[in-house]
Design an enzyme around this catalytic site. Structure first.
Site, PDB file in Angstrom:
ATOM      1  CD  GLU A  29      63.561  32.006  44.825  1.00  0.00           C
ATOM      2  OE1 GLU A  29      63.815  31.172  45.704  1.00  0.00           O
ATOM      3  OE2 GLU A  29      63.324  33.214  45.062  1.00  0.00           O
TER       4      GLU A  29
ATOM      5  CG  HIS B 244      60.084  24.839  52.320  1.00  0.00           C
ATOM      6  ND1 HIS B 244      59.431  25.876  52.932  1.00  0.00           N
ATOM      7  CD2 HIS B 244      61.382  25.238  52.183  1.00  0.00           C
ATOM      8  CE1 HIS B 244      60.285  26.858  53.173  1.00  0.00           C
ATOM      9  NE2 HIS B 244      61.475  26.505  52.725  1.00  0.00           N
TER      10      HIS B 244
ATOM     11  CG  HIS C 128      49.438  50.795  25.522  1.00  0.00           C
ATOM     12  ND1 HIS C 128      49.198  49.617  24.864  1.00  0.00           N
ATOM     13  CD2 HIS C 128      49.025  50.616  26.810  1.00  0.00           C
ATOM     14  CE1 HIS C 128      48.670  48.744  25.716  1.00  0.00           C
ATOM     15  NE2 HIS C 128      48.555  49.318  26.892  1.00  0.00           N
TER      16      HIS C 128
ATOM     17  CG  HIS D  72      48.791  53.722  30.067  1.00  0.00           C
ATOM     18  ND1 HIS D  72      50.157  53.641  30.136  1.00  0.00           N
ATOM     19  CD2 HIS D  72      48.338  52.441  30.157  1.00  0.00           C
ATOM     20  CE1 HIS D  72      50.519  52.372  30.264  1.00  0.00           C
ATOM     21  NE2 HIS D  72      49.429  51.621  30.282  1.00  0.00           N
TER      22      HIS D  72
END
Length: 662
Positions: free
Chosen positions: A413, A474, A34, A268
């Site tokens: 999380e 769940h 890159h 890039h």
């Protein structure tokens, strides 16, 4: 090196351009990489390493060093060029082997592979969140070890991030918590070049970054000219002076600076053409010879570094020696020089009725460990009351109490997983908790923890369809399989209190490597046949018939109790069943063949009972009909009704096992 140089006589632009040339040479040699960030962000990293970052290239793991995380991990060639010129053990030959097999210079930075790399990065956003974890560690350690007479811990954590990093949601989760905690030692350098792989960021990303980070509780400083190293340095100096906020420095750069492709996404992630490289070097006044490095440039760069950093390690060692023996040993464990892992004696009071939910047992054992081990701390993603992971006498980690052991991660999380990694990279043994079904949110961070061999513990509760009324969203099904498939990740699913104790023993006795504990919320009998010491083997016999077994049931977690009940019922019918508890499948598979054959004799038919994906068990069971599992999502209803619907009630299991053994 002549340390009497006049700073003003050193051509710092020349050092920056040398870094650029080295970086594009590496990419050209590898035919991969890159170049855009190398050419655009070189002034940022030069300024940081030359004038601010405190480190010792000869002692890259010196504990009180400033941390640097290349969150924009695709810019590894830029980082390796800096490390080489700064005097780390990264040679020109290493640079020439960029992106080659078994080299010190892999495609993205890898912790433990390249001296001077403080974290494995590449998945965007993860590095920024790990930086927050490192800053949390510093906040805690400085309060634990510093006194008015001896300030031994005071490192800054710097992160280089890109537009892509800030597009990832994990960045905002982590930054939000950092602002809330007022982690003033965290400094984020934002390489704002307005280009991503697919084109101009305006296609997808028009956020007002300054306003967003201000609202998160950050200082925000803007450097309009990314080539102006003096302005960048002034901004970093201002950031270091902050006493109550982390800082984001937005630095406007030009991707692919000096290339014919500058300012476009074309530079890039693809190597530049040979003629473009030659033109860049001619423009910058360098010889068109790959990997040509001026010794004078190296000397000038290292002059700035040495002037600031030459006594860091010796000063730290003097302060270390001045600590009390207890504090010194505590810090040496964090440093990795004291390999003795302090495992406190577990304090466990079994309930009178000899039945307890594994998550409740876990709470007792975790409290016993954490309150006696200063390096164990962690928290929950807004589920302390459900995960039972709150340390009762540990206090809350907050901007008012950095000594607190309980981190309120909030419903974050993604960030929690990466923050734990950052803490572990500073020597902690952190833990984080949520529901097993939500472990999916943490997968990228868990994967990096496994790559870096970090001692992170994940406590996942609500591990079965027995969650019941909360329904399929769940109720974990495929999560156990997903976690078991991660290399170097210890996955435990204990059946009762004894196995929970054995799980924590096995984890705390390890010097490194991440571990998962999957815990039921259901109250379960504490079996006399389960043994804590046998958990370390991964699997063992928990129920043995009086006569030779006609079959073996292998099970995990709360399903072990169902399996034992089935075995007892079938015994009445003259069918003798051995039941094997398998709290850690991968550990069992690593045992000696003699032990595996002792527990699972080849000549006896085997049946697996686990209310999760079947695919994990094909390594032991070669006929799928002998795997009683769940390869579909669950349903909302009472636990007993959910079990019955999917055939995990004892009556259904008895019938299935009997049919299979007939």
């Amino acid at each position: 090196m002549n340390i009497e140089k006049d700073d003003n006589e050193i051509n710092q632009e020349r050092i920056i351009d040398q870094i650029r040339c080295l970086g594009i040479d590496m990419i050209d040699e590898a035919a991969s990489g890159h170049p855009g960030i190398v050419l655009g962000a070189a002034p940022i990293l030069y300024t940081l390493y030359a004038h601010h970052l405190r480190f010792d290239p000869k002692n890259p793991n010196y504990f009180n060093r400033d941390r640097f995380v290349m969150s924009a991990g695709h810019g590894s060639a830029l980082l390796y060029s800096i490390l080489n010129l700064a005097g780390f053990d990264v040679s020109l030959d290493d640079l020439k082997r960029f992106r080659q097999i078994d080299s010190k210079t892999p495609g993205h930075p890898e912790y433990g592979v390249t001296p001077g790399v403080d974290a494995t990065t590449g998945p965007l956003g993860q590095g920024l969140a790990m930086g927050v974890g490192m800053a949390i560690a510093e906040a805690n350690l400085s309060k634990r070890f510093n006194t008015p007479e001896c300030e031994i811990i005071d490192y800054n954590t710097y992160v280089l991030c890109s537009d892509g990093d800030l597009m990832e949601g994990i960045s905002y989760e982590a930054a939000s918590l950092a602002g809330n905690l007022k982690l003033n030692k965290l400094i984020v350098l934002y390489d704002s070049n307005k280009i991503s792989l697919d084109g101009d960021v305006n296609l997808t990303f028009t956020d007002n970054i300054s306003m967003r980070f201000l609202s998160l509780g950050f200082n925000v400083i803007t450097v309009s000219d990314g080539e102006n190293y003096e302005a960048i340095s002034k901004a970093i100096e201002e950031a270091k002076a902050s006493t109550d906020r982390p800082t984001l420095i937005e630095i406007n750069t030009t991707i692919g600076k000096h290339s014919v492709l500058e300012g476009t996404n074309a530079c890039h992630g693809s190597p530049l053409k040979k003629e473009d490289i030659s033109a860049i070097k001619e423009k910058l006044g360098f010889r068109d010879i790959p990997f040509a490095v001026s010794q004078n440039i190296c000397d000038d760069f290292r002059y700035f570094i040495d002037k600031r950093c030459q006594n860091l390690v010796s000063d730290f060692n003097i302060k270390l020696a001045s600590l009390t023996e207890e504090k010194r040993q505590e810090l040496e464990y964090l440093m990795g020089t004291n390999k003795q892992i302090p495992v406190a004696e577990f304090i466990y009071d079994p309930p009178v009725d000899k039945a307890e939910a594994p998550r409740d047992t876990s709470s007792k054992i975790l409290n016993s460990i954490a309150i006696n081990n200063p390096n164990v701390m962690g928290g929950s993603a807004d589920l302390f009351s459900s995960n039972k992971t709150y340390i009762k006498d540990g206090g809350n980690f907050s901007s008012d109490n950095y000594l607190g052991k309980n981190i309120y991660f909030g419903v974050r999380e993604h960030a929690m997983g990466a923050i734990l990694n950052g803490m572990a990279l500073c020597g902690f043994r952190p833990y984080g908790s949520t529901f097993l079904s939500f472990s999916d949110y943490m997968r990228p961070a868990i994967r990096l923890a496994a790559m870096m061999d970090l001692a992170v513990t994940y406590i996942f509760t609500h591990d079965s369809i027995s969650v019941g009324e909360d329904g399929p969203t769940h109720q974990p099904v495929e999560q156990l399989l997903a976690l078991r498939s991660v290399p170097n990740l210890d996955v435990f699913r204990p059946a009762d209190a004894n196995e929970v104790i054995g799980t924590y023993l096995a984890i705390m006795e390890k010097k490194s490597g991440p571990a998962v504990i999957c815990l039921s919320k259901t109250k379960l009998p504490i079996l006399e046949t389960t043994k804590a010491k046998d958990v370390e083997k991964g699997g063992y016999v928990v129920f043995e018939p009086e006569r030779k077994a006609n079959g073996i049931i292998i099970s995990t977690g709360e399903e072990v109790h169902l399996a034992i009940e089935v075995a007892k019922r079938l015994k009445v019918k003259g069918i003798d069943i051995r039941v094997v508890s398998m709290p850690n499948l991968n550990r069992f598979l690593r045992q000696d063949p003699e032990y595996i054959d002792e527990v699972l004799p080849v000549e006896i038919r085997k049946i697996v009972i686990e209310a999760g994906s079947s695919f994990a068990w094909n390594c032991l069971i070669f006929n799928d009909k002998y795997i009683i599992s769940l390869d579909q999502f669950g349903a909302s209803g009472k636990k007993e009704d959910v079990y019955k619907k999917y055939g995990f009630d004892v009556d259904s299991l008895e019938e299935k096992v009997e049919d299979l053994l007939k």
